[in-house]
Enzyme design. Structure first.
Site, PDB file in Angstrom:
ATOM      1  N   ARG A   1     -34.248 -32.367  -0.046  1.00 29.68           N
ATOM      2  CA  ARG A   1     -33.631 -32.159  -1.355  1.00 29.68           C
ATOM      3  C   ARG A   1     -33.785 -33.466  -2.121  1.00 29.68           C
ATOM      4  NH1 ARG A   1     -27.580 -33.129  -3.223  1.00 29.68           N
ATOM      5  NH2 ARG A   1     -27.815 -32.331  -5.333  1.00 29.68           N
TER       6      ARG A   1
ATOM      7  N   ARG B   1      -8.089 -24.904  -4.518  1.00 34.30           N
ATOM      8  CA  ARG B   1      -7.075 -24.244  -3.676  1.00 34.30           C
ATOM      9  C   ARG B   1      -5.689 -24.842  -3.915  1.00 34.30           C
ATOM     10  NH1 ARG B   1     -11.124 -24.939   1.250  1.00 34.30           N
ATOM     11  NH2 ARG B   1     -11.436 -26.790  -0.023  1.00 34.30           N
TER      12      ARG B   1
ATOM     13  N   GLU C   1     -29.151 -23.467  -0.628  1.00 40.48           N
ATOM     14  CA  GLU C   1     -30.169 -24.431  -1.071  1.00 40.48           C
ATOM     15  C   GLU C   1     -31.064 -24.847   0.096  1.00 40.48           C
ATOM     16  OE1 GLU C   1     -26.655 -26.117  -2.704  1.00 40.48           O
ATOM     17  OE2 GLU C   1     -27.790 -27.020  -4.335  1.00 40.48           O
TER      18      GLU C   1
ATOM     19  N   GLY D   1     -18.476 -25.163  -7.937  1.00 41.87           N
ATOM     20  CA  GLY D   1     -17.926 -25.773  -6.725  1.00 41.87           C
ATOM     21  C   GLY D   1     -17.088 -26.954  -7.161  1.00 41.87           C
ATOM     22  N   ASN D   2     -17.193 -28.046  -6.437  1.00 41.69           N
ATOM     23  CA  ASN D   2     -16.513 -29.249  -6.875  1.00 41.69           C
ATOM     24  C   ASN D   2     -17.243 -29.779  -8.111  1.00 41.69           C
ATOM     25  OD1 ASN D   2     -14.581 -31.213  -6.725  1.00 41.69           O
ATOM     26  ND2 ASN D   2     -15.868 -32.524  -5.446  1.00 41.69           N
ATOM     27  N   GLY D   3     -18.580 -29.828  -7.996  1.00 41.21           N
ATOM     28  CA  GLY D   3     -19.414 -29.971  -9.196  1.00 41.21           C
ATOM     29  C   GLY D   3     -19.727 -28.556  -9.652  1.00 41.21           C
TER      30      GLY D   3
ATOM     31  N   ASN E   1     -30.814 -33.020   3.410  1.00 39.96           N
ATOM     32  CA  ASN E   1     -30.122 -33.455   2.195  1.00 39.96           C
ATOM     33  C   ASN E   1     -29.520 -34.827   2.518  1.00 39.96           C
ATOM     34  OD1 ASN E   1     -28.528 -33.883  -0.006  1.00 39.96           O
ATOM     35  ND2 ASN E   1     -27.558 -31.865   0.019  1.00 39.96           N
TER      36      ASN E   1
ATOM     37  N   ARG F   1     -14.805 -34.098 -12.709  1.00 41.35           N
ATOM     38  CA  ARG F   1     -15.576 -34.461 -13.922  1.00 41.35           C
ATOM     39  C   ARG F   1     -15.078 -33.661 -15.121  1.00 41.35           C
ATOM     40  NH1 ARG F   1     -21.320 -33.403 -11.255  1.00 41.35           N
ATOM     41  NH2 ARG F   1     -20.476 -33.865  -9.204  1.00 41.35           N
TER      42      ARG F   1
ATOM     43  N   HIS G   1     -28.458 -28.776  -9.935  1.00 38.97           N
ATOM     44  CA  HIS G   1     -28.218 -27.569  -9.111  1.00 38.97           C
ATOM     45  C   HIS G   1     -29.368 -26.573  -9.250  1.00 38.97           C
ATOM     46  CE1 HIS G   1     -23.651 -28.364  -9.761  1.00 38.97           C
ATOM     47  NE2 HIS G   1     -24.000 -28.840  -8.568  1.00 38.97           N
TER      48      HIS G   1
ATOM     49  N   GLY H   1     -16.834 -20.249  -6.718  1.00 39.33           N
ATOM     50  CA  GLY H   1     -17.447 -18.962  -7.076  1.00 39.33           C
ATOM     51  C   GLY H   1     -17.528 -17.997  -5.905  1.00 39.33           C
ATOM     52  N   GLU H   2     -17.802 -18.530  -4.711  1.00 39.86           N
ATOM     53  CA  GLU H   2     -17.947 -17.656  -3.538  1.00 39.86           C
ATOM     54  C   GLU H   2     -16.604 -17.260  -2.945  1.00 39.86           C
ATOM     55  OE1 GLU H   2     -20.515 -19.694  -0.718  1.00 39.86           O
ATOM     56  OE2 GLU H   2     -21.956 -20.097  -2.317  1.00 39.86           O
TER      57      GLU H   2
HETATM   58  P1  ADP Z   1     -19.773 -29.341  -3.935  1.00 38.04           P
HETATM   59  O1  ADP Z   1     -19.950 -29.310  -5.412  1.00 38.04           O
HETATM   60  O2  ADP Z   1     -19.141 -30.611  -3.435  1.00 38.04           O
HETATM   61  O3  ADP Z   1     -20.993 -28.883  -3.150  1.00 38.04           O
HETATM   62  P2  ADP Z   1     -18.612 -26.863  -2.994  1.00 38.04           P
HETATM   63  O4  ADP Z   1     -19.565 -25.911  -3.607  1.00 38.04           O
HETATM   64  O5  ADP Z   1     -18.604 -26.990  -1.512  1.00 38.04           O
HETATM   65  O6  ADP Z   1     -18.642 -28.287  -3.659  1.00 38.04           O
HETATM   66  O7  ADP Z   1     -17.146 -26.431  -3.459  1.00 38.04           O
HETATM   67  C1  ADP Z   1     -16.035 -27.129  -3.009  1.00 38.04           C
HETATM   68  C2  ADP Z   1     -14.838 -26.634  -3.763  1.00 38.04           C
HETATM   69  O8  ADP Z   1     -14.696 -25.212  -3.577  1.00 38.04           O
HETATM   70  C3  ADP Z   1     -13.528 -27.221  -3.235  1.00 38.04           C
HETATM   71  O9  ADP Z   1     -13.219 -28.408  -3.885  1.00 38.04           O
HETATM   72  C4  ADP Z   1     -12.545 -26.128  -3.566  1.00 38.04           C
HETATM   73  O10 ADP Z   1     -11.966 -26.447  -4.813  1.00 38.04           O
HETATM   74  C5  ADP Z   1     -13.346 -24.870  -3.735  1.00 38.04           C
HETATM   75  N1  ADP Z   1     -12.961 -23.818  -2.784  1.00 38.04           N
HETATM   76  C6  ADP Z   1     -13.365 -23.626  -1.518  1.00 38.04           C
HETATM   77  N2  ADP Z   1     -12.744 -22.563  -0.967  1.00 38.04           N
HETATM   78  C7  ADP Z   1     -11.926 -22.075  -1.921  1.00 38.04           C
HETATM   79  C8  ADP Z   1     -10.995 -20.985  -1.988  1.00 38.04           C
HETATM   80  N3  ADP Z   1     -10.793 -20.168  -0.964  1.00 38.04           N
HETATM   81  N4  ADP Z   1     -10.328 -20.806  -3.136  1.00 38.04           N
HETATM   82  C9  ADP Z   1     -10.524 -21.623  -4.191  1.00 38.04           C
HETATM   83  N5  ADP Z   1     -11.367 -22.649  -4.193  1.00 38.04           N
HETATM   84  C10 ADP Z   1     -12.058 -22.884  -3.077  1.00 38.04           C
END
Ligand code: ADP
Length: 394
Positions: free
Chosen positions: A88, A280, A379, A205-207, A7, A236, A177, A328-329
């Site tokens: 990717r 967080r 991914e 996630g962040n996105g 990636n 965003r 995605h 989500g995870e």
């Molecule tokens: P990207 O879109 O950059 O790939 P990720 O899927 O890695 O992002 O998600 C990152 C985001 O996940 C972080 O900005 C944070 O907000 C969130 N995150 C990670 N761990 C936790 C947690 N334990 N509780 C809540 N949010 C979390």
């Protein structure tokens, strides 16, 4: 059979080396700050982590050092062990609906489509070129973020704007995605044995994006022409009234790209909370009673629920909802808040089971009308699988 998943970003290169006989990760890592002062790499292998500052002038440097280190660290004995490289790739427009063996034509297309992904497509080309140079005879496969969404029909992918914009300029929804949503769809199909499975995949996630998937095919997705559309994200805005752009341009004396930049980088959780883009941080302050953070959290939840409601109707019901990606995870409270609002769909979750992070878990109760899962996305593995399939077909 060993395959590397790559990636490549504009100043970074992430890799995972897979043993495809067991689909296990032999080594993984990240080369960062390529072309910037303070460049470094991290390689993880056999439970250990090697970190080193090193000069990385360009992506070729990163790939050369990566391959040298794989041998130095006894991860592989010779470069001949690498059977394929999967990349990717971000934007394949409507030309690529599945993964492809990378040829000159694919590289030319990445360049042609770069106006749709100005940061990503050029970086993808840099990654490909660096590997072509370092491993000349090795087959490379491109896995597009947009490909999975190519099964959408035109009522999903067209915008209600002048049709000529689509014809002349390709203005339509492409979605992103896709590799993650496809991984979630494939994994769900293995967990839930049902014909014509109706799935809502929430990659948050962040996105973030949400996809409606019927029998393994994407029917609709929340991101659009660009990844700015859809649900509210870390920085965003997601969907907004487009007139806001000209209104704020006038009020703040900004041009269109500056306002779009505000919508990409200073909106979402960060914009509303005026504190952080990271869920967080926002949740921690919301728990202390900070009103902006409570608002940001609740708006975020609302935007996810809105899409789930919409896709529930589009799919004619839903069998499974999956949460994946960073929030989500990992976020027990966000999943709980979203699922509470899904009660009218018969969604019920088990609060004990929901108290998990990053493991495949069914969090719905036995009497829930919809099964709800947490599934960590992968991914990199999907890219390696596609590369293997192309190698086997040769
Ligand atoms: P990207 O879109 O950059 O790939 P990720 O899927 O890695 O992002 O998600 C990152 C985001 O996940 C972080 O900005 C944070 O907000 C969130 N995150 C990670 N761990 C936790 C947690 N334990 N509780 C809540 N949010 C979390």
């Amino acid at each position: 059979m060993k395959i590397i998943s790559i990636n490549a970003g504009s100043s970074s290169l992430k890799f995972s080396l897979f043993d495809m006989d067991t689909e296990s990760v032999i080594a993984s890592g990240l080369f960062e700050r390529i072309g910037i002062e303070g460049s470094c790499y991290t390689i993880k292998c056999r439970g250990e982590k090697v970190e080193q500052e090193v000069e990385l002038v360009d992506h070729s440097d990163a790939v050369r050092i990566l391959l040298e280190k794989l041998i130095d660290l006894n991860i592989i004995e010779s470069l001949d062990e690498i059977d394929g490289v999967g990349h990717r790739l971000v934007h394949g427009k409507d030309k690529y609906s599945s993964s492809v063996v990378i040829t000159d034509e694919v590289i030319e297309d990445l360049d042609k489509f770069k106006e749709f992904a100005p940061l990503h497509n050029p970086a993808n080309i840099l990654g490909i070129s660096a590997f072509r140079e370092a491993l000349p005879g090795v087959t490379m496969v491109g896995v597009f973020d947009t490909a999975f969404h190519q099964t959408m029909d035109e009522t999903s992918y067209l915008y209600p704007v002048p049709y000529s914009w689509y014809e002349k300029y390709g203005v339509r929804k492409y979605g992103f995605h896709g590799t993650s949503h496809r991984y979630i769809s494939d994994t769900t199909a293995k967990l839930v044995d049902k014909e014509n499975l109706r799935l809502i995949s929430c990659h948050i996630g962040n996105g973030g994006s949400i996809s409606a998937v019927l029998d393994g095919k994407c029917v609709d997705t929340s991101m659009g022409l660009t990844p700015l559309a859809g649900i509210m994200m870390g920085t965003r805005s997601g969907d907004i009234d487009p007139s806001i752009i000209t209104y704020v341009m006038e009020k703040e004396g900004k041009n269109a790209s500056e306002v779009i930049d505000d919508l990409n980088k200073r909106s979402g959780l960060l914009g509303l909370s005026e504190y952080s883009h990271d869920m967080r941080d926002v949740l921690a302050r919301a728990d202390e009673g900070d009103e902006n953070c409570i608002l940001a959290r609740d708006k975020y939840v609302r935007s996810i629920v809105n899409y789930i409601g919409q896709y529930h109707l589009l799919l004619g019901g839903v069998d499974v909802i999956v949460f994946t990606a960073g929030v989500g995870e990992n976020s027990t409270p966000i999943r709980k808040l979203v699922c509470e609002k899904l009660l009218p769909l018969g969604v019920k979750i088990d609060l004990e089971k929901n108290n998990i992070r990053g493991e495949i878990t069914k969090i719905s109760t036995e009497d829930s009308k919809v099964q709800v899962y947490v599934i960590p996305t992968d991914e990199e593995l999907m890219i390696a699988r596609d590369t293997l399939l192309k190698l086997e077909a040769r």
